[in-house]
Design an enzyme around this catalytic site. Structure first.
Site, short mmCIF file in Angstrom:
data_model
loop_
_atom_site.label_atom_id
_atom_site.label_comp_id
_atom_site.label_asym_id
_atom_site.label_seq_id
_atom_site.Cartn_x
_atom_site.Cartn_y
_atom_site.Cartn_z
CB CYS A 2 -9.29 -38.73 2.09
SG CYS A 2 -9.00 -38.94 0.35
NE ARG A 27 -11.71 -34.50 6.54
CZ ARG A 27 -10.56 -34.09 7.08
NH1 ARG A 27 -10.60 -33.41 8.19
NH2 ARG A 27 -9.40 -34.38 6.55
CD1 TRP A 74 -13.15 -34.10 -2.55
CD2 TRP A 74 -10.95 -33.88 -2.96
NE1 TRP A 74 -12.96 -32.94 -3.25
CE2 TRP A 74 -11.63 -32.77 -3.52
CE3 TRP A 74 -9.57 -33.95 -3.10
CZ2 TRP A 74 -10.99 -31.75 -4.19
CZ3 TRP A 74 -8.92 -32.92 -3.78
CH2 TRP A 74 -9.62 -31.84 -4.31
N GLY A 100 -4.28 -38.35 1.66
CA GLY A 100 -3.05 -37.67 1.24
C GLY A 100 -2.65 -38.13 -0.15
CE LYS A 485 -18.52 -18.89 0.71
NZ LYS A 485 -17.25 -18.56 1.21
CD GLU A 488 -16.62 -21.86 -1.79
OE1 GLU A 488 -15.67 -22.43 -1.27
OE2 GLU A 488 -17.31 -21.01 -1.16
CE LYS A 603 -15.43 -25.66 6.72
NZ LYS A 603 -15.86 -24.34 6.22
C1 G6P Z 1 -11.20 -25.04 1.08
C2 G6P Z 1 -12.55 -24.65 1.63
C3 G6P Z 1 -12.66 -23.14 1.71
C4 G6P Z 1 -11.52 -22.57 2.53
C5 G6P Z 1 -10.16 -23.02 1.99
C6 G6P Z 1 -9.04 -22.67 2.95
O1 G6P Z 1 -11.10 -24.65 -0.24
O2 G6P Z 1 -13.57 -25.18 0.82
O3 G6P Z 1 -13.89 -22.80 2.33
O4 G6P Z 1 -11.59 -21.18 2.51
O5 G6P Z 1 -10.14 -24.43 1.85
O6 G6P Z 1 -9.23 -23.37 4.15
P1 G6P Z 1 -8.70 -22.94 5.55
O7 G6P Z 1 -9.17 -24.00 6.49
O8 G6P Z 1 -7.19 -22.92 5.44
O9 G6P Z 1 -9.24 -21.60 5.86
#
Ligand code: G6P
Length: 608
Positions: A2, A27, A74, A100, A485, A488, A603
């Site tokens: 969110c 995000r 989200w 949250g 990758k 995803e 994200k």
């Molecule tokens: C999410 C994102 C990933 C990322 C993970 C950890 O799942 O989609 O790309 O690796 O969070 O995020 P951070 O910001 O802690 O690296």
């Protein structure tokens, strides 16, 4: 996850809210909404799907207002739909957006329903707006009502609250979910991420846990969780505004893949001088590295894979035992902390809820020090860690992490060298390693030149349902990252295996319909890997091998070989990650998926 944007101004804030939401789109979200206070009172608009649909609805409605809150959702509680989208209302004057999870929402909902409140959504968030409404009914003003209600909420939240009865201000709260206040001239804002507000300001105040902000056109007052008014420092955003733009690229992900040579250069800048630089990595605290007897790395997603590579390096080069674990597991299990353990978190955003929670728990345990390897200097993780090593990749917008990963690896390599040097690695060996690191941006540049060949290769994957990624040694985490990758962004099932484990299970899956991708640099394990590749070929599997030019592997029936530049062993995991990023990107483009915002993903995962 969110995203929240709020604004108060003399002008119509709707365009600020929409632009802010668009900048938070990266995000990940499934619906969007806003509430505006204007001459017509409170107007709420919500749409399932993209912010563009909300923007369209806004145009049609012609709604305007000098105060507003907006949200991208989200889904956690309740399916993605217009009725579950925020803002939620109580009566016709009060609106709330929430990021949250309210963990005690069931009990609160029963209580509110018993008190006569009817719920219009399936969300946990809706309890917040009714609780505030209840306080207002009992005579509290908006600020006091919000301050009271937060004492009843359990879980993590950031809130934005507007009331048509008090149009001169709006209220925002941060408790466990990120929120930043932006300071303008005669107008002020809040957002989940400073990137959302860069078009309107570069001056920010980072709220601390439990802070409540009263935001007016000319002033912002902050109150700590105990109700006392507090001052927080103002920070100027120093990054380049354009970093958050796509430029000539079709997707942020592609831009970020091609930015890697520059990002790596920035990460390494001023840090390759030699022993003296490394000895100053954390100022006087760097001396602590001499005492490290164990390293515990905690991270999620791609950052976890960076940690998994670092484990090989730490044990091989610094001779220190190292454990790596995903944060969501680590935080909920009993664990033994070996003496003099360095606790390292790795995170692009520095806001990942599980990683932050693991850090917070670790601050009560007996670690030698807490270190964050992170890309966002102003993040909660950096602010709450004793030490930080910044990766300097610049804003990463694509949900699938690319430049953040390779810069994490470069920063971790520096950390490992500092650790190894503190524990006795000689000057000559150190200079050799640093010299290798200097070549990194160039070698990544060379790997990027494989783009056209990989684009062609991607055609072979478009119709597939499953893939296998193989690697050995430091290439195993690289294979894991390659598989992540692909799944995803292309939604093809992808699994990574250490190549030596193939015969213990996944070999049963191998047939002509399951492409097997392998990374085959010239290292000590190359001959072993070649035997594993034969196991695949013998079962009719189709191999795609990224191999060192001198690995003596060539195209043949059932095996496509893509020649990689020759790379020093220390840099193999970084350089070999690049073609795997390109492969997943091109497969996703051919499959027509939403590359930068893949379905169901976020994200910055700010909830558990
Ligand atoms: C999410 C994102 C990933 C990322 C993970 C950890 O799942 O989609 O790309 O690796 O969070 O995020 P951070 O910001 O802690 O690296």
């Amino acid at each position: 996850m969110c995203g929240i944007v709020g604004a108060i101004a003399e002008r119509n804030v709707a365009p600020i809210l929409i632009a802010g939401l668009q900048r938070l789109e990266y995000r990940g979200y499934d619906s969007a909404g806003l509430a505006l206070l204007g001459s017509a009172g409170l107007v709420r608009l919500r749409r399932e799907g993209k912010v563009a649909a909300l923007e369209q609805a806004l145009k049609q409605a012609g709604a305007q207002g000098g105060v507003g809150i907006a949200h991208t959702r989200w889904a956690t509680h309740g399916v993605p739909s217009e009725r579950n989208a925020h803002p939620h209302l109580s009566g016709d004057a009060l609106a709330v957006v929430h990021n949250g999870i309210i963990e005690n929402y069931q009990a609160l909902r029963f209580e509110l329903e018993a008190g006569g409140y009817a719920f219009a959504s399936d969300t946990d968030s809706e309890v917040v707006v009714h609780l505030i409404h209840q306080q207002l009914q009992q005579g509290a003003d908006l600020l006091a009502a919000v301050q009271h209600v937060v004492t009843r909420l359990e879980g993590a939240y950031a809130l934005g609250v507007v009331s048509a009865d008090e149009p001169q201000r709006f209220i925002a709260v941060r408790s466990g979910s990120p929120l930043v206040v932006g300071l303008g001239i005669g107008e002020n804002y809040v957002a989940s991420d400073q990137l959302a507000l860069l078009p309107v300001t570069n001056r920010f105040v980072f709220l601390q846990e439990g802070d409540v902000a009263e935001v007016r056109r000319e002033s912002v007052r902050l109150f700590a969780a105990d109700g006392a008014e507090v001052q927080r420092p103002v920070h100027e955003f120093e990054g380049a505004h354009e970093d958050a733009e796509k430029g000539e690229y079709r997707h942020f992900m592609l831009k970020e893949i091609f930015e890697q040579p520059l990002a790596l250069q920035r990460t390494l800048e001023g840090r390759l001088g030699g022993a003296e630089d490394l000895a100053q990595m954390f100022g006087e605290r760097t001396a602590m590295l001499r005492d490290v007897q164990c390293v515990q790395i905690i991270a999620c997603g791609t950052s976890y894979h960076a940690g998994a590579v670092a484990r090989y390096w730490i044990e091989a080069l610094a001779g220190v035992p190292c454990q790596v674990e995903v944060a969501s597991e680590f935080r909920y299990r009993a664990h033994v902390v070996p003496e003099k353990t360095l606790f390292v978190t790795i995170s692009q955003s520095g806001e990942t809820a599980d990683t932050l929670a693991a850090l917070r728990a670790a601050t009560h345990a007996h670690y030698l020090a807490h270190l964050a390897v992170c890309n966002v200097p102003s993040s909660s993780l950096v602010r709450e860690s004793e030490l930080a090593l910044l990766t300097r990749a610049g804003p990463e917008i694509g949900v699938a992490s690319t430049k953040a990963f390779t810069t994490q690896l470069a920063a971790l390599r520096l950390l490992v060298l500092a650790l190894a040097h503190a524990r006795g690695l000689g000057e000559a060996a150190l200079s050799q390693h640093l010299e290798e690191l200097r070549q990194l941006p160039n070698l990544v540049e060379k790997a990027l030149q494989m783009d056209a060949a990989i684009q062609t290769l991607a055609e072979d994957f478009v119709e597939k349902q499953h893939t296998l990624f193989l690697g050995r040694g430091t290439q195993y985490p690289v294979a894991m990252e390659g598989a992540l990758k692909l799944k995803e962004i292309s939604y093809i099932h992808a699994e990574a295996y250490p190549a030596g484990e193939l015969k213990h299970g996944p070999l049963a899956l191998v047939d002509k319909d399951m492409p097997v991708v392998a990374v085959a640099p010239r290292d000590d394990l190359l001959e072993k890997l070649k035997s594993n590749l034969q196991e695949v070929r013998a079962r009719g599997g189709e191999l795609y091998v990224f191999a060192d030019q001198q690995a003596e592997l060539q195209d043949e029936a059932g095996m496509r070989v893509l020649a990689m530049p020759t790379v020093p062993e220390s840099l193999i995991p970084i350089v070999y990650s690049v073609p795997l990023q390109l492969l997943s990107y091109h497969v996703a483009v051919l499959r027509g998926t939403d590359v930068d915002q893949p379905r169901n993903l976020a994200k910055s995962v700010t909830v558990e």
